[in-house]
Design a protein around this motif. Structure first.
Motif, PDB file in Angstrom:
ATOM      1  N   HIS A   1       0.841  -1.196   0.000  1.00  0.00           N
ATOM      2  CA  HIS A   1       0.000   0.000   0.000  1.00  0.00           C
ATOM      3  C   HIS A   1       0.890   1.266   0.000  1.00  0.00           C
ATOM      4  O   HIS A   1       0.696   2.186  -0.791  1.00  0.00           O
ATOM      5  CB  HIS A   1      -0.860  -0.055   1.271  1.00  0.00           C
TER       6      HIS A   1
ATOM      7  N   LYS B   1       2.719   1.726  -3.277  1.00  0.00           N
ATOM      8  CA  LYS B   1       1.832   2.235  -4.326  1.00  0.00           C
ATOM      9  C   LYS B   1       1.649   3.746  -4.130  1.00  0.00           C
ATOM     10  O   LYS B   1       1.754   4.525  -5.083  1.00  0.00           O
ATOM     11  CB  LYS B   1       0.480   1.517  -4.220  1.00  0.00           C
ATOM     12  N   ASP B   2       1.427   4.146  -2.866  1.00  0.00           N
ATOM     13  CA  ASP B   2       1.260   5.584  -2.563  1.00  0.00           C
ATOM     14  C   ASP B   2       2.501   6.370  -2.954  1.00  0.00           C
ATOM     15  O   ASP B   2       2.424   7.504  -3.422  1.00  0.00           O
ATOM     16  CB  ASP B   2       1.046   5.782  -1.057  1.00  0.00           C
TER      17      ASP B   2
END
Ligand code: HEM
Length: 466
Positions: free
Chosen positions: A222, A225-226
């Motif tokens: 996560h 990806k950010d």
């Protein structure tokens, strides 16, 4: 082999409960709350106790001085193998269970940089705002007594990782109790196929393994990806990944397992300490009144306390220390393992011994703490202050807790926010007995408890942080 080894070292093993041939003292291993029984063994046999478990050596250090001296050694910095938690549940590569090897060293190095005092204080804003959510949620739930800790647990672990991890954490804490699963005593059982009759531990292990995989991978992916997008909030994961890029290190597994370990290892003891604090407040109303008077004096009852207030809150700080001493969140710590033959206090401690420090027993040691059974924050104030539990509650040597700054900060913010805004009490007619779970992370067992609002701005708090 055992007799030969003992002869080689030339010194006797430490004393301890006697056992049967081959089985050793396995039948004497305490069923629950082992720390209480271990403390009795320390009184009977001395600072260093030995017990044989099916040919494996287990050593229990019952006093602060012996735990500190022995566990500070570089040759006592590994971990024993936990076939159930490590192999079957997939935790062997976490920082808590990894042996003293290059993978562990890499995780520790990255963590030391980003869990240091200054970095951690960067998170005080995040914690402050989550404590606002905590008291707001408690306010909504304050109409009736609580019978479980679910809301507290959910809020303390409100970040994304907890919603992924919380089901796994309970299981892990149970699996780490020595004696919970036969496979820990007979590691070859791990090769039994999951469909085999009686092999439910294999299915349990496989199911937990999936959750551990999610706990380690999903938050990490996560953040990655950010980071490839326009905005990515600050986090330990982001900092570690940026550092690896700077160092041109393409192996991300150290950072991934390090952050996964922090999520797992960090949430449970903080939650356990908070439940103990709530129990202690119910059992000691005069302490609660005193600490609330101190908090009111600093905040004027008009706002939530902040970490910057800490120098003006000595009694509150002593209360946190007394909570950690009275019932340490991890009463037996996490066992270490010797990587060479050792001698200590005239005894031999063979290679591959599992070594526990009885932290609970240290907190109850009458030669360090006057009236150790009673809950008295005053013991940590003034010129005759007793030994701070911070010296031992986070463990010892190279394996000592890496989350101490974060633990201090989060306990401070959560506890101060709750005590400022609620009176903690039990419904009329209820008498509470202090009882704790027997798990590695030991929390106060739930009891009916009321949180009675003691400031008039909780309704307004829903909209903005005062
Ligand atoms: C009141 C809260 C806490 C207490 C009492 C506590 C206590 C401990 C203890 C006793 C150990 C074992 C030390 C040893 O082997 O000698 C440990 C290890 C560890 N703790 Fe904590 N802890 C707390 C909070 C945290 C937090 C908030 C984090 C992370 C954010 C954390 C991360 C870890 C990790 C990763 C290890 C394993 C270290 C290693 O094996 O190298 N802990 N903790």
């Amino acid at each position: 082999i055992y007799l030969k080894k003992r002869k080689q070292l030339g010194l006797p093993l430490p004393p301890g409960p006697s056992g049967l041939p081959f089985l050793g003292s396995v039948l004497k291993w305490p069923k629950g709350h082992a720390w209480v029984e271990f403390n009795e063994w320390t009184k009977e046999f001395g600072d260093v106790v030995h017990i044989s478990m099916m040919g494996n050596h287990v050593v229990i250090l019952g006093k602060y001085s012996s735990a500190k001296l022995f566990l500070d050694k570089s040759t006592v910095a590994s971990r024993p193998q936990f076939p159930m938690a490590g192999d079957l549940m997939g935790l062997a590569a976490t920082m808590v269970l990894a042996p003293h090897d290059p993978h562990w060293k890499k995780m520790r190095r990255l963590t030391h940089i980003f869990m240091g005092k200054n970095y951690v204080e960067e998170f005080s804003g995040v914690l402050q705002s989550s404590s606002k959510d905590l008291v707001t949620m408690m306010y909504k739930e304050s109409a009736k007594p609580w019978n479980n800790w679910d809301p507290l647990r959910k809020c303390i672990g409100e970040q994304i990782f907890t919603s992924l991890a919380e089901n796994a954490l309970d299981r892990i804490s149970y699996a780490l109790i020595v004696g919970s699963f036969w496979v820990d005593a007979f590691p070859t059982l791990k090769y039994i196929p999951p469909w085999f009759p009686g092999a439910h531990f294999r299915r349990h292990g496989a199911d937990t393994r999936h959750r551990v995989f999610d706990m380690v991978n999903l938050p990490f992916e996560h953040v990655k990806k950010d980071m490839s997008g326009a905005s990515c909030p600050p986090s330990v994961t982001r900092n570690m990944l940026e550092r690896l890029t700077e160092e041109k290190d393409t192996d991300e597994s150290g950072a991934k397992w390090a952050t996964g370990s922090l999520y797992g290892a960090g949430m449970e003891p903080v939650y356990a300490a908070m439940t103990t604090l709530i129990l202690a407040m119910v059992l000691n109303p005069s302490v609660q009144e005193k600490v609330q008077a101190e908090l009111d004096g600093v905040t004027g009852k008009k706002r939530l306390p902040t970490y910057e207030d800490r120098d003006e809150l000595p009694y509150f700080s002593a209360l946190l220390q007394e909570t950690l001493r009275w019932h340490p969140p991890i009463p037996l710590g996490v066992p270490h393992c010797t990587t060479s033959d050792e001698t200590y206090l005239g005894f031999s401690i063979p290679q591959n011994s599992t070594v526990f420090a009885n932290l609970w027993g240290i907190g109850r040691d009458g030669s360090i703490y006057r009236e150790p059974e009673s809950f008295r924050p005053e013991r940590f104030l003034g010129p005759d202050a007793e030994l701070s539990p911070e010296n031992w509650v986070f463990g010892f040597g190279r394996r000592a807790c890496v989350g101490t700054h974060y633990a201090r900060l989060s306990l401070f913010i959560y506890a101060a926010s709750i005590l400022q805004t609620f009176e903690i009490a039990v419904p009329d007619g209820i008498t509470v007995q202090p009882e704790f779970s027997p798990n590695t992370n030991s929390f106060a067992l739930p009891f009916p408890v009321k949180f009675v609002p003691r400031v008039d701005w909780l309704e307004a708090l829903k909209g903005s942080v005062p």
